[in-house]
Design a protein around this motif. Sequence first.
Motif, PDB file in Angstrom:
ATOM      1  N   MET A   5     165.758  93.650 -28.436  1.00  6.34           N
ATOM      2  CA  MET A   5     165.058  94.923 -28.650  1.00  6.34           C
ATOM      3  C   MET A   5     163.840  95.094 -27.743  1.00  6.34           C
ATOM      4  O   MET A   5     163.550  96.198 -27.278  1.00  6.34           O
ATOM      5  CB  MET A   5     164.656  95.068 -30.122  1.00  6.34           C
ATOM      6  N   VAL A  24     166.526 101.414 -26.598  1.00  9.72           N
ATOM      7  CA  VAL A  24     165.998 101.319 -27.959  1.00  9.72           C
ATOM      8  C   VAL A  24     165.324 102.616 -28.385  1.00  9.72           C
ATOM      9  O   VAL A  24     164.506 103.178 -27.653  1.00  9.72           O
ATOM     10  CB  VAL A  24     165.006 100.139 -28.070  1.00  9.72           C
ATOM     11  N   THR A  50     166.075 101.224 -34.238  1.00  9.24           N
ATOM     12  CA  THR A  50     165.305 100.467 -35.209  1.00  9.24           C
ATOM     13  C   THR A  50     164.586 101.453 -36.127  1.00  9.24           C
ATOM     14  O   THR A  50     164.374 102.608 -35.778  1.00  9.24           O
ATOM     15  CB  THR A  50     164.300  99.524 -34.519  1.00  9.24           C
ATOM     16  N   ASP A 101     164.584  90.966 -32.156  1.00 12.15           N
ATOM     17  CA  ASP A 101     163.512  91.633 -31.410  1.00 12.15           C
ATOM     18  C   ASP A 101     163.272  90.952 -30.067  1.00 12.15           C
ATOM     19  O   ASP A 101     163.218  91.601 -29.021  1.00 12.15           O
ATOM     20  CB  ASP A 101     162.217  91.639 -32.235  1.00 12.15           C
ATOM     21  N   SER A 158     165.526  95.738 -23.948  1.00 12.39           N
ATOM     22  CA  SER A 158     166.488  96.788 -23.643  1.00 12.39           C
ATOM     23  C   SER A 158     165.794  98.136 -23.405  1.00 12.39           C
ATOM     24  O   SER A 158     164.744  98.419 -23.995  1.00 12.39           O
ATOM     25  CB  SER A 158     167.478  96.925 -24.806  1.00 12.39           C
ATOM     26  N   ASN A 192     172.652 104.257 -28.405  1.00  9.74           N
ATOM     27  CA  ASN A 192     171.309 103.699 -28.507  1.00  9.74           C
ATOM     28  C   ASN A 192     171.273 102.543 -29.500  1.00  9.74           C
ATOM     29  O   ASN A 192     172.109 102.447 -30.404  1.00  9.74           O
ATOM     30  CB  ASN A 192     170.325 104.778 -28.982  1.00  9.74           C
ATOM     31  N   LEU A 193     170.298 101.669 -29.316  1.00 12.68           N
ATOM     32  CA  LEU A 193     169.968 100.653 -30.310  1.00 12.68           C
ATOM     33  C   LEU A 193     168.817 101.204 -31.131  1.00 12.68           C
ATOM     34  O   LEU A 193     167.724 101.436 -30.609  1.00 12.68           O
ATOM     35  CB  LEU A 193     169.549  99.342 -29.642  1.00 12.68           C
ATOM     36  N   PHE A 231     168.256  97.917 -38.502  1.00 10.58           N
ATOM     37  CA  PHE A 231     168.753  98.417 -37.218  1.00 10.58           C
ATOM     38  C   PHE A 231     170.066  99.163 -37.421  1.00 10.58           C
ATOM     39  O   PHE A 231     170.762  98.968 -38.412  1.00 10.58           O
ATOM     40  CB  PHE A 231     168.981  97.252 -36.242  1.00 10.58           C
TER      41      PHE A 231
END
Length: 455
Positions: free
Chosen positions: A240, A246, A135, A236, A243, A132-133, A185
């Motif tokens: 972000m 996130v 934040t 972002d 995708s 996962n990305l 992040f």
Amino acid sequence: MTNIILCGGSGTRLWPISRTLMPKQFVKLFDEKSLFQLTVERNSKVCDSQFIVSNTEQYFLALDQLEELNKTNNRYLLEPVGRNTAPAIALACMALDSDTIVLITPSDHLIKDEEEYAKVLQTAKNLAEENNLVTFGITPTFAETGFGYIEAKEQDVQAFHEKPNQETAQTYLDAGNYYWNSGMFCFKAGIFLEELKKYSPTIYEACEKALESDTSSDMIRIKHDAMESIPEDSIDCAVMEKSNKVKVVASNINWSDVGSFDALYEELPKDTNGNTANENHISIDSKNNLIYGSQRKIATVDIEDLIIVDTGDALLISKKGSSQKVKAIVKEVRKNTQLHNIHLTGHRPWGSYTILEDSNGYKIKRIEVKPKKRLSLQRHKYRNEHWIVVSGEAIVTVNDKTFTLKQNESTYIKAGDIHRLLNDTNEMLVIIEAQVGSYTGEDDIERLEDDYKRD
């Protein structure tokens, strides 16, 4: 994890403390440590190494401050021009193994609840290991209009929102599922690059082309033209917001971006009257003021809720609550001075200088050269220079002659002379430099050789 620390930005909202060549992240505001140093200390508890992304001037500031912390496992990526966060992060990730988990942090944030922060990082790391990305969403404590917001359903990001007006910010706060966008992040380097290539291929390709140098080096320099060819965009906007990988981690970590003097006031220690603690402040019936200055006495009588910042060459006075307008002052300052750019004391890779007097036709400096360091081989077009050794021993080169100067000895360098100053001892070298000429600006330097590869 590897901590990628983004050192861009000049912190104009904290002028005159923060200047282009000494931005807020490197100013020692908290217990003789800078926000950059606090960032490194905080993250090195969970990260194995630091990867600093900065410009050339900030590189030397970071280098010095990391030496003070005795941190040695450091890499650097130097950007000749800034292209926002997406390219900065992409270039750093391209220089790492694809499976490396990176923690991306600005260099100028303050986090006071480190116990909760450690828990938040572990949650983020676990999510990053699942590709996962991640934040970090700061749990809001009031309806702030100066931050972007993240709308979430548990750990799933629903939407990113730009800085709202007051009414909208209050709606976000009341809803309970909106977070301040921290700009931090966590993800695998390779997963981020896959998503960047998918959603912003032009940035990906330009970064890949720009990164032609040896990526195993401890210091990677991007060429100017290659950097300028990279489209400018935030992480972002580039990734972000597009995708579907996130996730957000709610972070109640006592966080501040220290983005204004009002925010700084909240973080500094106070006296019994609510004034920021300052040995140089004489207060008569004055309350709840931010007083910053170390060079002169600052006396206040019957004032409340003011911001007073004295840096020797500039004085700022503002009402509390209005400090966001400082950026407008910097725009005015830029028109006819260099006060936005540099302090009376300028830091260089070889040491520092302090301007003692600056008038039409002459300038007087106190120059300190660190042990075993030397200035560039250079010449000046418009000014002559007189050097007087105050302490230490100087090795001076002027054209084809090299000689030694000891305490109380001096020399004279004419405009056009090729010259260099070296401290070959283990002690600090201090000289007084008197510049005389039609122009004494810092840009009247032609570097012929330089140990630090500056232009």
